[in-house]
Design a protein around this motif. Structure first.
Motif, PDB file in Angstrom:
ATOM      1  N   GLN A 211      18.205 -20.129  99.765  1.00 56.21           N
ATOM      2  CA  GLN A 211      18.466 -19.035 100.713  1.00 56.21           C
ATOM      3  C   GLN A 211      19.104 -19.591 101.981  1.00 56.21           C
ATOM      4  OE1 GLN A 211      15.172 -16.982 102.926  1.00 56.21           O
ATOM      5  NE2 GLN A 211      15.895 -15.173 101.819  1.00 56.21           N
ATOM      6  N   THR A 231      21.018 -15.214  99.069  1.00 51.03           N
ATOM      7  CA  THR A 231      19.759 -15.550  98.415  1.00 51.03           C
ATOM      8  C   THR A 231      19.984 -15.634  96.915  1.00 51.03           C
ATOM      9  OG1 THR A 231      18.472 -14.423 100.132  1.00 51.03           O
ATOM     10  CG2 THR A 231      17.352 -14.906  98.056  1.00 51.03           C
ATOM     11  N   ASP A 257      18.756 -13.789  90.020  1.00 51.31           N
ATOM     12  CA  ASP A 257      19.356 -12.732  90.854  1.00 51.31           C
ATOM     13  C   ASP A 257      20.006 -13.364  92.072  1.00 51.31           C
ATOM     14  OD1 ASP A 257      17.569 -12.183  93.395  1.00 51.31           O
ATOM     15  OD2 ASP A 257      16.147 -12.412  91.755  1.00 51.31           O
ATOM     16  N   ARG A 258      21.160 -12.840  92.404  1.00 51.37           N
ATOM     17  CA  ARG A 258      21.953 -13.348  93.528  1.00 51.37           C
ATOM     18  C   ARG A 258      22.251 -12.190  94.464  1.00 51.37           C
ATOM     19  NH1 ARG A 258      23.948 -14.407  88.655  1.00 51.37           N
ATOM     20  NH2 ARG A 258      23.946 -16.553  87.862  1.00 51.37           N
ATOM     21  N   LYS A 259      22.025 -12.403  95.733  1.00 49.62           N
ATOM     22  CA  LYS A 259      22.253 -11.347  96.723  1.00 49.62           C
ATOM     23  C   LYS A 259      23.061 -11.918  97.883  1.00 49.62           C
ATOM     24  CE  LYS A 259      18.936  -9.872  99.474  1.00 49.62           C
ATOM     25  NZ  LYS A 259      17.730  -9.184  99.992  1.00 49.62           N
ATOM     26  N   TYR A 260      24.115 -11.187  98.268  1.00 55.02           N
ATOM     27  CA  TYR A 260      24.953 -11.561  99.406  1.00 55.02           C
ATOM     28  C   TYR A 260      24.970 -10.340 100.337  1.00 55.02           C
ATOM     29  CZ  TYR A 260      26.452 -14.543  95.565  1.00 55.02           C
ATOM     30  OH  TYR A 260      26.471 -15.389  94.485  1.00 55.02           O
ATOM     31  N   ALA A 279      24.104  -4.989 100.775  1.00 54.94           N
ATOM     32  CA  ALA A 279      24.254  -6.223 100.009  1.00 54.94           C
ATOM     33  C   ALA A 279      25.016  -5.968  98.719  1.00 54.94           C
ATOM     34  CB  ALA A 279      22.882  -6.822  99.694  1.00 54.94           C
ATOM     35  N   PHE A 281      24.992  -7.604  94.867  1.00 55.55           N
ATOM     36  CA  PHE A 281      24.122  -8.434  94.045  1.00 55.55           C
ATOM     37  C   PHE A 281      24.706  -8.598  92.645  1.00 55.55           C
ATOM     38  CE2 PHE A 281      22.583  -4.053  93.873  1.00 55.55           C
ATOM     39  CZ  PHE A 281      22.505  -3.804  92.508  1.00 55.55           C
ATOM     40  N   ASN A 283      22.984  -9.968  89.015  1.00 54.55           N
ATOM     41  CA  ASN A 283      21.776 -10.428  88.339  1.00 54.55           C
ATOM     42  C   ASN A 283      22.046 -10.705  86.869  1.00 54.55           C
ATOM     43  OD1 ASN A 283      20.714  -9.758  90.793  1.00 54.55           O
ATOM     44  ND2 ASN A 283      19.524  -8.009  90.063  1.00 54.55           N
ATOM     45  N   ASN A 517      13.263 -10.011  95.143  1.00 55.78           N
ATOM     46  CA  ASN A 517      14.467 -10.015  94.320  1.00 55.78           C
ATOM     47  C   ASN A 517      15.471  -9.005  94.860  1.00 55.78           C
ATOM     48  OD1 ASN A 517      14.158  -7.364  93.036  1.00 55.78           O
ATOM     49  ND2 ASN A 517      12.506  -8.280  91.835  1.00 55.78           N
ATOM     50  N   SER A 518      16.647  -8.982  94.289  1.00 51.46           N
ATOM     51  CA  SER A 518      17.766  -8.222  94.865  1.00 51.46           C
ATOM     52  C   SER A 518      17.579  -6.710  94.783  1.00 51.46           C
ATOM     53  CB  SER A 518      19.071  -8.599  94.161  1.00 51.46           C
ATOM     54  OG  SER A 518      18.966  -8.363  92.778  1.00 51.46           O
TER      55      SER A 518
END
Length: 520
Positions: A211, A231, A257-260, A279, A281, A283, A517-518
């Protein structure tokens, strides 16, 4: 023998060699029984004080006989009030900033009514504690200076060398395969605004996370912040093991999971903030459509990509990040999700066709947690509710793993509790905490989960929504918790009303915490 000699030497140096024979006739000699203690027993300070108090009570008649003057409580209160009336009330007409630049002074002034004067003690207290709640400012030294000509005060803030670079190191060791190591790197820069760069890394067999956050605190419009973040979380439910429970069945699920995103926060009242966030995301979930895994199985692949936007209000005065005993937490939020679902079946899926679908929904969530402390006992409660029009996904398992979850216990996020997931639910529970000794608690907790609509699986592995009127699911925990310098040390017996995860025993050392999580 060496330890005894050192202790006696310290006792000789630190204490006067009292001689009771030299006490005058109107004097009083109080000697508590402290033979069992040494001068190195710093941990027994309370017991030593209690010994002195008990001995004083035993000699109270002698003390009263030698202290003849008597005054009523009313007389003492009258004289005290008369003395206090001569004191000058604390009224501040000037704040003195020592070793701060002009841009820094303008920023700090926002904590003290934006330059409005005069300020009173409550204003100074409120502004100062808000200021030092930020780690970067907790080295600022305060002081009041009395001005005899004007009969008021100046409040002085002195800048000491700040800690621009800070390192946090921790993790958790547990009897289940959920242990991890944590490293946090923080860098602060302060001039016209305060910036805080933060890198958090967690690594373990079950959970890995990276993160990166960069927060900008602005002194404008009553202060607000903007915080971009990246994250990435990885959850491996497949690699499951339990030292205490040999018959542990892991879940065939692997998640990334990916979050921007970016969030904006604005203080609206004391310890209350409003926030807006958005955001993108992406996943990836891999799972089986049955309860056991064999070497020839291939996993289903589910990819979710899209955006989310949300608003909310948050209030938090809990005294600990985990296992709190005092304070209050309140959160209400609303989120909109829009995503694309891409599904590729494995060999355990009855559906053999790859699919691609667009999904969108609204979700509202409210959480309330509060504790009431009375002596050695604290009572608390947790309430939570979710309402949404979230649709089902391609099959049952892809639906249930992406449904909102109720996580009441410390290990809930490490388990896939299918009975505690629903698109719409209400849940709550009671928490009872008994403080056995300083920093040692015994906790009894019980919860009920009520899905307003349950998610069931039909004979084609599809998700079916059922209206639930009478069904409740229960969870509970009995645990001993010691709050140490390395985090909580907890031994607990947990129960979930779930066919795959009912009774378990968990010992962990350190904070058992995870990023959201996202979709949370």
């Amino acid at each position: 023998e060496d330890q005894k000699m050192i202790a006696r030497s310290l006792l000789y140096m630190l204490l006067d060699k009292s001689d009771p024979g030299k006490i005058p006739a109107n004097g009083i000699y109080i000697q508590p029984d402290v033979k069992e203690y040494s001068s190195l027993d710093f941990s027994q300070a309370k017991a030593l004080i209690d010994s002195g108090y008990a001995q004083t009570i035993r000699q109270i008649k002698e003390i009263k006989s030698k202290v003849q003057p008597r005054k009523t409580c009313e007389d003492v209160a009258l004289k005290r009030n008369h003395f206090n009336s001569k004191a000058t009330p604390i009224k501040v007409n000037k704040i003195v900033y020592e070793q701060f630049t002009n841009p820094e002074q303008k920023y700090l002034n926002r904590y003290f009514k934006n330059g409005k004067r005069p300020l009173y003690f409550s204003d100074i207290e409120k502004g100062y504690y808000k200021l030092v709640s930020e780690d970067y400012f907790n080295t600022i030294y305060p002081n009041f200076i009395f001005n005899p000509e004007t009969k008021d005060y100046s409040f002085k803030l002195t800048k000491r060398k700040p800690r621009n670079f800070q390192v946090d190191f921790g993790g958790v060791i547990a009897t289940r395969n959920i242990s991890n190591i944590y490293l946090g790197l923080n860098y602060y820069h302060f001039n016209r605004i305060l910036t805080h760069a933060q890198l958090n890394i967690a690594t373990g067999d079950f959970y890995k996370s990276l993160q990166l956050k960069y927060r900008f605190d602005f002194p404008f419009f009553g202060r607000f912040y903007i915080e971009p973040e990246i994250t990435i979380n990885k959850w491996n439910f497949i690699q499951g093991s339990d030292i205490l429970l040999k018959k542990y069945s892991p879940t065939a699920l692997d998640r990334i999971d990916r979050k921007y995103g970016v969030s904006i926060g604005i203080p609206v009242a004391r310890q209350i903030k409003a926030f807006v966030n958005g955001a993108y995301f992406f996943n990836n979930d891999q799972f089986l459509d049955k309860n056991y895994l064999v070497s020839t199985d291939t996993l289903d692949q589910l990819e979710l990509s899209g955006t989310r936007f949300g608003v909310g209000i948050l209030f938090n005065t809990l005294n600990r990040k985990q296992y709190p005993t005092e304070g209050k937490y309140f959160s209400i939020s609303s989120n909109y999700f829009s995503l694309t679902e891409e599904y590729t079946p494995g060999n355990t899926s009855l559906n053999k066709l790859a699919t691609r679908n667009n999904r969108s929904w609204l979700q509202a969530k409210i959480s309330l947690e509060q504790y009431f402390k009375a002596g050695f006992y604290s009572s608390g409660y947790l309430l939570e509710g979710v309402l949404s029009n979230q649709p089902t996904f391609t099959n049952y398992f892809s639906t249930i793993i992406n449904a909102p979850a109720f996580n009441p216990l410390q290990d809930s996020r490490t388990l896939l509790l299918q009975n505690f997931r629903a698109f719409n639910y209400v849940a709550g529970g009671l928490r009872n905490i008994f403080t056995l000794r300083k920093n040692i608690d015994f906790r009894l907790e019980a919860y009920a989960f009520k899905p307003l609509q349950s998610i069931a699986e039909d004979d084609k592995q599809l998700a079916r929504i059922e209206q639930q009127i009478q069904q409740f699911y229960f969870a509970g925990m009995a645990s001993f918790v010691m709050h140490s310098t390395v985090g909580p040390i907890s031994l607990s017996a947990n129960y979930y009303d779930d066919q795959n995860r009912q009774f378990s025993v968990l010992l962990h050392v350190g904070f058992l915490l995870f990023n959201k999580n996202s979709l949370e």
